[in-house]
Design an enzyme around this catalytic site. Structure first.
Site, PDB file in Angstrom:
ATOM      1  N   CYS A  79       0.811  -1.221   0.000  1.00 20.18           N
ATOM      2  CA  CYS A  79       0.000   0.000   0.000  1.00 20.18           C
ATOM      3  C   CYS A  79       0.844   1.270   0.000  1.00 20.18           C
ATOM      4  O   CYS A  79       0.356   2.337  -0.364  1.00 20.18           O
ATOM      5  CB  CYS A  79      -0.958  -0.006   1.190  1.00 20.18           C
ATOM      6  SG  CYS A  79      -2.115  -1.391   1.182  1.00 20.18           S
TER       7      CYS A  79
ATOM      8  N   ASN B   8     -10.021  -0.209  -0.461  1.00 22.48           N
ATOM      9  CA  ASN B   8      -8.558  -0.147  -0.409  1.00 22.48           C
ATOM     10  C   ASN B   8      -7.999  -0.727  -1.705  1.00 22.48           C
ATOM     11  O   ASN B   8      -8.070  -1.937  -1.927  1.00 22.48           O
ATOM     12  CB  ASN B   8      -8.053  -0.934   0.804  1.00 22.48           C
ATOM     13  CG  ASN B   8      -6.543  -0.847   0.981  1.00 22.48           C
ATOM     14  OD1 ASN B   8      -5.825  -0.420   0.084  1.00 22.48           O
ATOM     15  ND2 ASN B   8      -6.063  -1.276   2.131  1.00 22.48           N
TER      16      ASN B   8
ATOM     17  N   HIS C 211      -3.539   7.346   2.065  1.00 18.60           N
ATOM     18  CA  HIS C 211      -3.871   6.015   1.583  1.00 18.60           C
ATOM     19  C   HIS C 211      -5.286   5.679   2.047  1.00 18.60           C
ATOM     20  O   HIS C 211      -5.641   5.897   3.209  1.00 18.60           O
ATOM     21  CB  HIS C 211      -2.875   4.993   2.126  1.00 18.60           C
ATOM     22  CG  HIS C 211      -3.274   3.569   1.899  1.00 18.60           C
ATOM     23  ND1 HIS C 211      -3.696   3.110   0.674  1.00 18.60           N
ATOM     24  CD2 HIS C 211      -3.347   2.511   2.757  1.00 18.60           C
ATOM     25  CE1 HIS C 211      -3.994   1.825   0.773  1.00 18.60           C
ATOM     26  NE2 HIS C 211      -3.796   1.454   2.030  1.00 18.60           N
TER      27      HIS C 211
END
Length: 323
Positions: free
Chosen positions: A113, A280, A250
């Site tokens: 990520c 996500n 994020h």
């Protein structure tokens, strides 16, 4: 002093939208359960036969169009991904070929990520050293391919997508008033490897495996690490949180975003939030959110934008840029 200016942003999301109501037909969950814990309401899922390189290429084309450039103008392509098309070669080389770029170099970066921030940092260093003049940085993921669709604690959290930015080296005075990337800050701590990982790989099981996560521990580390790396960026540039026009975090979990905002004393209306619609998307989440906020006029030239992310490994990092 050379700075890496963001001169174009682009994004691509697969056509298929999977809502929380549909998720409830797959696993024991509900819209209320998912929204309360994550803020996620839907996610995009790549079509059968649609690969990470397909998503990356579509986002790259849109970023290049926004920059009024074409593939042959690019010196460097970096794709941040944890879900490459193949074990090798790099997904970036497939994008390179499709864009008609026959010079320079192309390679992948894997920091899960945090991948886009890592890739931005690498590209920024190339440009500052004069080893490239233009770069295309892409975050692209098909996380739906590595999810255990029987595990409701993980499969509801992720989606597919890609975002891209075009960087161009530009000379300036070297002050925080100059447009471009002001600083980047990267960290990792491999002691937490097993808190967020995929239980497979070529040298262990011979196959990709599925994502596994200890959600509470990841949440706890994320809020602390993200606040720390944001403060690191601010201190490096003699700035305070109030000086930031936009935070592009994020997009892992709305509660993490809110927790980070509270720690910094930043109002939520200065955070770009897309997790409700994108879920996500790992390395793609920041460039997707950035491209959306640039396209709708929230983020404007001259504004200070701070990006931050944390991913498996653990890895985490931040990037401060004047648009």
């Amino acid at each position: 002093m050379l700075r890496s200016q963001i001169v174009g942003c682009g994004a691509y999301l697969p056509e298929r939208v999977l809502t929380n109501a549909e998720m409830a037909e797959i696993v024991d969950t509900s819209d209320e359960w998912i929204v309360e814990r994550t803020g996620i309401r839907q996610r995009h899922i790549a079509a059968e036969g649609e690969s990470t390189s397909d998503l990356a290429f579509a986002a790259a084309e849109r970023a290049l169009e926004a920059a009024c450039m074409k593939g042959s103008d690019i010196d460097l392509i970096i794709v941040a991904t944890a879900t490459p098309d193949n074990t090798f070669p790099a997904t970036a080389t497939k994008v390179q070929a499709r864009l008609g770029m026959t010079r320079g170099t192309a390679f992948d970066v894997q920091a899960v990520c945090s991948g886009f921030v890592y890739a931005l940092t690498v590209a920024d260093n190339f440009l500052k050293l004069g080893q490239a003049r233009t770069a295309l940085v892409i975050g692209a993921e098909t996380f739906s391919r590595i999810l255990d669709w029987k595990d409701r604690t993980t499969c509801v959290l992720f989606g597919d997508g890609a975002g891209a930015v075009v960087l161009r080296a530009s000379a300036g005075a070297g002050t925080t008033a100059d447009r471009g990337i002001l600083s980047t800050h990267l960290h990792s701590d491999g002691r937490h490897y097993e808190m967020l990982y995929v239980d497979g790989g070529p040298s262990t099981t011979g196959q990709a495996g599925h994502l596994r996560m200890e959600g509470r521990e990841v949440f706890r580390h994320a809020v602390v690490n993200l606040a720390s790396v944001i403060n690191e960026a601010l201190e490096a540039n003699n700035l305070a949180a109030k000086d930031i026009d936009w935070m592009v975090p994020h997009q892992a979990n709305r509660r993490i975003i809110e927790g980070t905002a509270r720690k910094l004393g930043l109002p939520l209306d200065r955070m770009v939030v897309t997790v409700d619609r994108h879920a996500n998307t790992s390395a793609a989440s920041i460039p997707l959110a950035l491209a959306e906020a640039v396209a709708d006029g929230r983020i404007r030239p001259g504004q200070l934008v701070l990006m931050e992310a944390m991913g498996g490994g653990f890895t985490w990092g931040s990037c401060l840029v004047r648009m």
